[in-house]
Every structure is written in C-alpha cells, then in structure tokens.
Design an enzyme around this catalytic site. Structure first.
Site, short mmCIF file in Angstrom:
data_model
loop_
_atom_site.label_atom_id
_atom_site.label_comp_id
_atom_site.label_asym_id
_atom_site.label_seq_id
_atom_site.Cartn_x
_atom_site.Cartn_y
_atom_site.Cartn_z
N ASN A 127 -1.64 15.77 -14.40
CA ASN A 127 -2.15 14.47 -13.58
C ASN A 127 -0.92 13.89 -13.49
O ASN A 127 -0.31 13.38 -14.52
CB ASN A 127 -3.07 13.56 -14.51
CG ASN A 127 -3.20 12.22 -13.71
OD1 ASN A 127 -2.82 12.10 -12.50
ND2 ASN A 127 -4.08 11.49 -14.45
N TRP A 128 -0.19 13.71 -12.40
CA TRP A 128 0.92 13.32 -12.03
C TRP A 128 1.16 11.50 -11.80
O TRP A 128 2.26 11.07 -11.86
CB TRP A 128 1.70 13.91 -10.84
CG TRP A 128 2.05 15.33 -10.92
CD1 TRP A 128 1.78 16.18 -11.89
CD2 TRP A 128 2.60 16.33 -10.03
NE1 TRP A 128 2.09 17.57 -11.78
CE2 TRP A 128 2.64 17.46 -10.58
CE3 TRP A 128 3.10 16.06 -8.75
CZ2 TRP A 128 3.26 18.64 -9.85
CZ3 TRP A 128 3.70 17.07 -8.07
CH2 TRP A 128 3.61 18.46 -8.67
N LYS A 129 -0.14 11.28 -11.71
CA LYS A 129 -0.25 9.91 -11.64
C LYS A 129 0.55 9.38 -10.29
O LYS A 129 0.76 9.95 -9.24
CB LYS A 129 -0.04 9.04 -12.78
CG LYS A 129 -0.85 9.68 -14.00
CD LYS A 129 -0.68 8.84 -15.33
CE LYS A 129 -1.88 9.57 -16.35
NZ LYS A 129 -1.84 8.55 -17.66
N HIS A 132 -10.78 8.04 -13.87
CA HIS A 132 -9.60 7.98 -14.87
C HIS A 132 -9.76 6.59 -15.65
O HIS A 132 -9.86 5.61 -14.80
CB HIS A 132 -8.39 8.52 -14.26
CG HIS A 132 -7.06 8.38 -15.35
ND1 HIS A 132 -6.58 7.50 -15.90
CD2 HIS A 132 -6.71 9.56 -15.70
CE1 HIS A 132 -5.66 7.84 -16.82
NE2 HIS A 132 -5.81 9.10 -16.71
N GLU A 184 -7.39 4.53 -16.22
CA GLU A 184 -6.42 3.63 -15.39
C GLU A 184 -7.13 3.19 -14.21
O GLU A 184 -7.13 2.06 -13.62
CB GLU A 184 -5.12 4.47 -14.88
CG GLU A 184 -4.18 4.48 -16.24
CD GLU A 184 -3.26 5.78 -16.03
OE1 GLU A 184 -3.02 6.42 -15.06
OE2 GLU A 184 -2.91 6.10 -17.29
N GLU A 205 -10.52 11.26 -22.60
CA GLU A 205 -9.27 10.63 -22.84
C GLU A 205 -9.29 9.30 -23.36
O GLU A 205 -9.75 8.32 -22.85
CB GLU A 205 -8.84 10.64 -21.46
CG GLU A 205 -8.46 11.87 -20.61
CD GLU A 205 -7.17 11.65 -19.44
OE1 GLU A 205 -6.46 12.27 -19.48
OE2 GLU A 205 -7.46 10.48 -18.74
N GLY A 247 -0.24 7.93 -22.66
CA GLY A 247 0.80 7.42 -22.69
C GLY A 247 1.46 6.67 -23.50
O GLY A 247 2.57 6.00 -23.67
N SER A 288 -1.52 12.08 -24.42
CA SER A 288 -0.41 12.42 -25.27
C SER A 288 -0.34 14.10 -25.58
O SER A 288 0.03 14.48 -26.60
CB SER A 288 0.08 11.56 -26.39
OG SER A 288 0.08 10.22 -25.84
N GLY A 346 -0.87 14.16 -18.76
CA GLY A 346 -0.06 13.17 -18.01
C GLY A 346 1.51 13.39 -18.09
O GLY A 346 2.12 14.14 -17.55
N GLY A 347 2.29 12.58 -18.74
CA GLY A 347 3.80 12.57 -19.14
C GLY A 347 4.17 13.99 -19.09
O GLY A 347 5.23 14.23 -18.25
P1 13P Z 1 -0.44 11.14 -21.00
O1 13P Z 1 -0.49 12.63 -21.27
O2 13P Z 1 0.83 10.54 -20.70
O3 13P Z 1 -0.92 10.36 -22.40
O4 13P Z 1 -1.70 10.77 -19.92
C1 13P Z 1 -2.77 11.44 -20.10
C2 13P Z 1 -3.51 11.36 -19.03
O5 13P Z 1 -4.07 9.80 -18.57
C3 13P Z 1 -3.96 12.39 -18.12
O6 13P Z 1 -5.13 11.77 -16.95
#
Ligand code: 13P
Length: 253
Positions: A9-11, A95, A97, A167, A173, A213, A234-235
């Site tokens: 997920n590149w956000k 998600h 967020e 999640e 993050g 993470s 994510g990251g």
């Molecule tokens: P991180 O891997 O950066 O913690 O993010 C997880 C995430 O929200 C994937 O959708």
C-alpha cells in the site's frame, strides 16, 4: 490451502515517474514464479502507468479506496467501474487512515464492498484496533464489530471473493509490529467470527493479511502463524528491494 497474498500500500506517495521506477525495479527483482499473489496499490494518479509497467508480470494492481456508486455527482470521487477500466483487480477498503482522517465507517465500507463486488473487483477489507482500545482489552469486540458491520448482508458466494487485512492501528508506521502471537490471536478470532457468519468451510478458505510495520526481518515469523495468510505492507513497499525481500519471505522461493 490458502495462497499467500502480499500487497504493498503506497498510500499518498510516488509521482508518476517514481511509481514507474519503483514497480519496474520490483518486477526485475522478482523471480519468474512466486508462491504468493503480489499486489501493489499506488495512488490513483499512477494506476494507469503502473498497469502498463506490470504487464506480463505476476504483479496485480489495487486501488486504495473507491466510491460506492458507479457514477454520478460525487465531485472528487472514483468509482469501481473506473478502477476496473484502468486494470485494477483489487480495492483496499476501510483502511484505518481513511477511518481516522476521512470519516470512513463500517457502514460506508459495507456500501463500498458491495459496489466493488458488483464490478467484479476483489476487496481487501481492513480492520484493527487503536492502542487505547487494546489497552482497555477491547481488541476482540472492536474487530468483531468491524467485521460484522462491514460485511453485513454479504452472501456466501460474495464472501468467497474477499480478503481481510488485520492492521492494528498502533503498529502502523510506528516500527512496532504486533508479535506473531498477538497477530495470530486476532486472526484466529476473525476466522472464528467469519465462520459464524458464513460457515466454517468458507471461513477456512478466506485469506487474512496482517499489516503494521511488516519488514523483511519479521515477515517470515508472522507468516508462519496458522491464520496469517499474507501481509499488507506500507513503508517497506516504497522501496523495491525491501518489498521484494518481503515477497521472498520463504527461503527457496
Ligand atoms: P506500515 O507497513 O508502514 O506500518 O503500514 C501498514 C499499512 O497501513 C498498510 O496498509
């Protein structure tokens, strides 16, 4: 046997050129055959370019959100048929967020879920508790509620098309990953709740990803858990080498 599913997920990251560069590097790093479904979810603006770049590879395309109507007067929104048209196969829904910053609720997730299935896309539905909720020992009730409301009135046939992502918000993050045991405990609960709703046999087939993470050095122990079938990253998916290492979580692949 549930096939692992690893999604990046590149956000809200990567311009057009950065997206093409990242996914091309990823494509070149992957072995010809991979024992997992691989998905990338770039921002809307890069979907077309990434779709072109992944052609002929085993990488599939996802969007990070969508609207629940197919078209209409909804300024700024993007519908499932539009995403299908661009080559998306999956859509991430709910998600944390989006729940935290954009007013996403279980009810809007449910409407989007139906719309995504109508367009023959595969939804990845995210659930998870906050740190406060975990501290108050509410994790199970929060996640159970999200699942029950988010999947309300889904038929068993529709159910077989979905992916769930657990999640925990406190692990997103933050560099703080749920321990494999903590994650497994909630994944097991999710499968139990799904079994009550859609039957044990159906629930046994559904893939449940862990997100929060996930890195190359913790993915194997998470994936070794009985009810963890993949990762939503994510990251670490923003860099081709680290995402490729996560995808190769099993030695020998
Ligand atoms: P991180 O891997 O950066 O913690 O993010 C997880 C995430 O929200 C994937 O959708």
């Amino acid at each position: 046997m549930r096939k692992p599913v690893i999604a990046g997920n590149w956000k809200m990251n990567k311009t057009k050129l950065e997206s093409i560069k990242l996914v091309t590097e990823l494509k070149n790093l992957l072995p010809r055959t991979v024992a997992a479904d691989i998905i990338v979810a770039p921002p809307f603006t890069a979907l077309t370019y990434v779709f072109e770049a992944i052609s002929g590879s085993s990488i599939a395309l996802a969007a990070q959100n969508c609207h629940w109507e197919d078209s209409g007067a909804y300024t700024g929104e993007v519908s499932p048929p539009m995403l299908k048209d661009l080559g998306c196969r999956y859509v991430i829904l709910g998600h944390s967020e989006r729940r935290q910053y954009f007013g996403e609720t279980d009810s809007s997730v449910n409407k989007k879920l139906k719309a995504v299935l109508r367009s023959e896309l595969i939804p990845i539905i995210c659930v998870g508790e906050s740190l406060e909720e975990r501290k108050k020992r509410e994790t199970f009730s929060i996640v159970e509620g999200q699942i029950k409301r988010g999947l309300a009135s889904l038929t068993s046939t529709e159910f077989n098309e979905i992916i769930i992502a657990y999640e925990p918000i406190w692990a997103i993050g933050t560099g703080e990953t749920a321990t494999p045991a903590q994650a497994q405990e909630v994944h097991q609960l999710i499968r139990k709740v799904l079994g009550e709703l859609f039957g044990g046999r159906n629930a046994a087939e559904i893939r449940i990803q862990y997100g929060g993470s996930v890195k190359a050095d913790n993915v194997a122990e998470l994936m070794a858990q009985e009810d963890i079938d993949g990762a939503l990253v994510g990251g670490a998916s923003l860099e081709a080498r680290s995402f490729a290492e996560i995808i190769r979580f099993k030695s020998g692949d």
